[in-house]
Design an enzyme around this catalytic site. Structure first.
Site: not given
Ligand SMILES: [Zn+2]
Length: 396
Positions: A130, A216, A195, A277
Site C-alpha cells: 500500500e 477502501h 490515496h 484494513d
Molecule cells: Zn490499509
C-alpha cells in the site's frame, strides 16, 4: 485425513443447503451433500445447527493481536494470522504501509519466512504494498515523509527482489503511474487505485492499463470536485461507473449505513470485497495503541470500535475482524446473509485470482471452512481441513 461436517446449514455461498454435509479428504472438499452420507474412517464435526460457510478472505489487512506486519519479525506475521483465524479469516493479503524501500524489502523477507512457517493461522496470499506512490493530499494515515512518485528504478528493484507481491496500490494520476500499472499487469500483480485525487479521465486511463480495483472505497480518495464553474467526477464516481471491483472497510464505523447501501445498490455483491484494513489493535482490548510499525508508528487511541488520532479529529485505522464485516452488512446495510458471505469469500477470491481453489464450498476447493452461529460468532475455523480455532465458550 478424512473429515465429515454434519448437521449445519451450508452456505456455498450461492445457496443454503439445510442439514447439509461437507466431506473433506486431505484438506480438499470432495463432496457437498444434501443429507448425511456414509463416509468411513472420518473425523465427524457436528455443526449443531450452525452455519457452515467458506472461510473469510481479507484482501487488505495490516495487523491484529498487538502486531503489525511492518514490525519486522516472523512472529508478528504468525500472530496476526492466528488472531484473525479466530474471527473466521482463513486467507489474507498482508499489507504494508508507505515506508522506505529498505523497510519494504525487509518486510518481504519476513513474509517468505512466515509463509513457510504458518501452520495455525490464516494463509497468506502474497503481499499487498500500500504505497508509497500516493497523492500527498490524500495520504490519510500514511506517513508523508515516505510518499513519492512511481520511479521505475525503485519499483523494478522491488519487483526483482521478490515474487511474493500479488497486489500494489497507487494513485493513478501521478507522473509514471500508468506505466507502473502496465508493468504490474504484465507481472500478474493486481493494481489498485488508492490515496488518490484522480478525476474520471485519470481513472479511465488507469483502468484501461491494469488498475481494476478501488482500495477502501470512499477512504482517502476524491469525489466530485469543482474547478471554477465545472464539475469533475472523482475516483469514487469512476469506480461506480467503470466495471471496477471495490473493497470496503465494513466495520460499521468507516462507512455509515446509507453509503454501505449505496455501494451495494450500484456495485452488487459480485464486485464488492469486505476488508478489515485492521491495524494491530484488532482482537485486543480498547485503549492506547500504535498505528504502523513499532519503530516508526503513530500513537493512537482505540475507542468506539475504531482507532482514532489522540485528539479524536480523525480515524486512524480499523480494529475490525472479518466476522464483524459480515455482521455489519447484514445488520446495517440490510444485505442477505448469503450476499454478505459472498462479499467476504467468493468475490475476494475472484478478485485475488484464487477462486479456482478458494472462496466457495464446492467439490475440489480447499477445505477452508468457518462454522458460525446466527449472530455470526465464530464457533470453529478450519484451514485446509485442519481445525485451527474452536470457541471454548459453551453454547447456551
Ligand atoms: Zn490499509
Amino acid at each position: 485425513m478424512r473429515l465429515k461436517i454434519i448437521n449445519g446449514t451450508v452456505i456455498t455461498p450461492y445457496r443454503y443447503i439445510r442439514n447439509g454435509t461437507v466431506l473433506v479428504e486431505d484438506g480438499v472438499i470432495i463432496g457437498i451433500e444434501t443429507r448425511d452420507v456414509d463416509f468411513p474412517n472420518a473425523e465427524i464435526i457436528d455443526a449443531e445447527g450452525h452455519y457452515v460457510a467458506p472461510g473469510f478472505i481479507d484482501l487488505h489487512i495490516h495487523g491484529g493481536g498487538g502486531h503489525d506486519f511492518m514490525d519486522g519479525s516472523v512472529e508478528s506475521f504468525l500472530k496476526i494470522a492466528e488472531t484473525h483465524a479466530q474471527y473466521g479469516t482463513t486467507a489474507m493479503v498482508p499489507t504494508t504501509l508507505t515506508a522506505e524501500k529498505e523497510d519494504l524489502l525487509e518486510t518481504l523477507d519476513f513474509y517468505e519466512k512466515a509463509n513457510a512457517a504458518n501452520a495455525n493461522g490464516a494463509q497468506f496470499l502474497g503481499m499487498h504494498l500500500e504505497g508509497p506512490y500516493f497523492a500527498l493530499s490524500q495520504r490519510g494515515a500514511q506517513d508523508p515523509r515516505y510518499i513519492r512518485n512511481p520511479d521505475p528504478a525503485e519499483y523494478e528493484e522491488v519487483l526483482a527482489y521478490s515474487n511474493s507481491i500479488t497486489r500494489w496500490s497507487a494513485a493513478p494520476e501521478l507522473p509514471g503511474a500508468i506505466d507502473f500499472g502496465k508493468r504490474l499487469k504484465q507481472k500478474g500483480i493486481l493494481a489498485a487505485v488508492a490515496h488518490t485525487d484522480a478525476i474520471y479521465e485519470d481513472v479511465l486511463e488507469a483502468y484501461e492499463n491494469g488498475y481494476t480495483l478501488a482500495t477502501h472505497l470512499y477512504s482517502a480518495m476524491s469525489g466530485v470536485t469543482r474547478r471554477n464553474a465545472f464539475r469533475y467526477a472523482g475516483t469514487i464516481e469512476s469506480a461506480f461507473l467503470l466495471d471496477m471491483d471495490v473493497e470496503i472497510i465494513a466495520d460499521g464505523v468507516h462507512l455509515p449505513a446509507p453509503l454501505l447501501k449505496l455501494i451495494v445498490k450500484i456495485k452488487g455483491p459480485d464486485r464488492i470485497a469486505l476488508i478489515t484494513d485492521a491495524m494491530r489493535a484488532a482482537g485486543m482490548p480498547e485503549g492506547e495503541s500504535m498505528l504502523g510499525s513499532l519503530k516508526n508508528g503513530l500513537k493512537v487511541i482505540v475507542e468506539d470500535g475504531v482507532a482514532k488520532l489522540p485528539d479524536r479529529t480523525s480515524f486512524a485505522g480499523s480494529v475490525s475482524t472479518a466476522d464483524r464485516l459480515v455482521r455489519t452488512m447484514v445488520n446495517m446495510a440490510d444485505v442477505s446473509l448469503l450476499d454478505a458471505v459472498r462479499m467476504a469469500t467468493a468475490t475476494p477470491a475472484r478478485i485475488m485470482g484464487v477462486h479456482d481453489r478458494k472462496g466457495t464450498l464446492v467439490e475440489g476447493k480447499d477445505a477452508d471452512i468457518v462454522i458460525f452461529d446466527a449472530d455470526i460468532r465464530i464457533q470453529r475455523t478450519i484451514i485446509k481441513g485442519k481445525t485451527v480455532y474452536r470457541n471454548a465458550i459453551p453454547q447456551i
